[in-house]
Enzyme design. Structure first.
Site, PDB file in Angstrom:
ATOM      1  N   TYR A  46       5.699  14.579 -22.213  1.00  0.00           N
ATOM      2  CA  TYR A  46       5.039  14.450 -20.910  1.00  0.00           C
ATOM      3  C   TYR A  46       4.129  13.225 -20.799  1.00  0.00           C
ATOM      4  O   TYR A  46       3.206  13.202 -19.992  1.00  0.00           O
ATOM      5  CB  TYR A  46       4.274  15.727 -20.556  1.00  0.00           C
ATOM      6  CG  TYR A  46       5.164  16.940 -20.576  1.00  0.00           C
ATOM      7  CD1 TYR A  46       6.055  17.189 -19.542  1.00  0.00           C
ATOM      8  CD2 TYR A  46       5.159  17.813 -21.668  1.00  0.00           C
ATOM      9  CE1 TYR A  46       6.909  18.282 -19.584  1.00  0.00           C
ATOM     10  CE2 TYR A  46       6.004  18.914 -21.708  1.00  0.00           C
ATOM     11  CZ  TYR A  46       6.876  19.136 -20.661  1.00  0.00           C
ATOM     12  OH  TYR A  46       7.723  20.218 -20.707  1.00  0.00           O
ATOM     13  N   ALA A  47       4.396  12.202 -21.583  1.00  0.00           N
ATOM     14  CA  ALA A  47       3.623  10.958 -21.509  1.00  0.00           C
ATOM     15  C   ALA A  47       4.241  10.091 -20.406  1.00  0.00           C
ATOM     16  O   ALA A  47       4.920   9.096 -20.669  1.00  0.00           O
ATOM     17  CB  ALA A  47       3.618  10.250 -22.850  1.00  0.00           C
ATOM     18  N   ASP A 105       7.832   7.948 -20.878  1.00  0.00           N
ATOM     19  CA  ASP A 105       8.158   8.014 -22.295  1.00  0.00           C
ATOM     20  C   ASP A 105       9.640   7.715 -22.482  1.00  0.00           C
ATOM     21  O   ASP A 105      10.387   7.534 -21.514  1.00  0.00           O
ATOM     22  CB  ASP A 105       7.748   9.366 -22.889  1.00  0.00           C
ATOM     23  CG  ASP A 105       8.417  10.562 -22.229  1.00  0.00           C
ATOM     24  OD1 ASP A 105       9.587  10.459 -21.811  1.00  0.00           O
ATOM     25  OD2 ASP A 105       7.758  11.617 -22.150  1.00  0.00           O
ATOM     26  N   HIS A 163       0.834  -1.200   0.000  1.00  0.00           N
ATOM     27  CA  HIS A 163       0.000   0.000   0.000  1.00  0.00           C
ATOM     28  C   HIS A 163       0.872   1.253   0.000  1.00  0.00           C
ATOM     29  O   HIS A 163       1.789   1.378   0.801  1.00  0.00           O
ATOM     30  CB  HIS A 163      -0.933  -0.024   1.209  1.00  0.00           C
ATOM     31  CG  HIS A 163      -1.921   1.086   1.212  1.00  0.00           C
ATOM     32  ND1 HIS A 163      -2.281   1.729   2.363  1.00  0.00           N
ATOM     33  CD2 HIS A 163      -2.617   1.674   0.213  1.00  0.00           C
ATOM     34  CE1 HIS A 163      -3.167   2.663   2.072  1.00  0.00           C
ATOM     35  NE2 HIS A 163      -3.385   2.652   0.774  1.00  0.00           N
TER      36      HIS A 163
END
Length: 139
Positions: free
Chosen positions: A128-129, A28, A20
């Protein structure tokens, strides 16, 4: 042989060890990965595999309670951003919970990858992937 969609043994191993609030990232091709963080390199060539292909498969095999995205994705990559939001909504429905979304500046995002158990590198070549997935619990 496993029956699930996820075949990559390194990714399966990392997911099986998450507790958890532990995190992994999917990035990318250009995302810098700290030396202290495990790199799982799936990139073969430009856009293979794509960020969305990897995210979609990993998100079927992981309980997700929170995601972190770079603030810049909203303006610099709105198509991927919308597809991420759509998939997050689907994941929440399947898990019967709400997946929290946090946006941070890209520089902060890169710093947060140091705390991830692993970064999965894709062949994605759009800006920004990247996403950090925080593990939840299914009970």
């Amino acid at each position: 042989m496993r029956k699930g969609q996820l075949f990559n043994s390194d990714v399966c191993h990392v997911l099986s060890k998450l507790g958890h609030t532990d995190c992994i990232a999917i990035g990318d091709a250009g995302l810098p990965i700290p030396d202290s963080t495990q790199r799982i390199d799936l990139a073969l060539t430009k856009d293979i595999p794509s960020f969305l292909q990897v995210f979609n498969v990993v998100s079927t095999d992981m309980q997700i309670e929170k995601v972190v995205l770079a603030e810049e994705i909203k303006q610099k990559n709105p198509t991927i951003h919308q597809k991420i939001l759509q998939r997050i909504q689907e994941v929440g429905q399947l898990q019967k919970n709400t997946v929290m979304i946090e946006y941070v500046p890209h520089e902060e995002f890169k710093q947060q990858t140091a705390a991830c158990k692993a970064v999965i590198r894709t062949g994605e070549c759009s800006p920004y992937a990247n996403i950090i997935l925080q593990s939840g619990v299914f009970f």
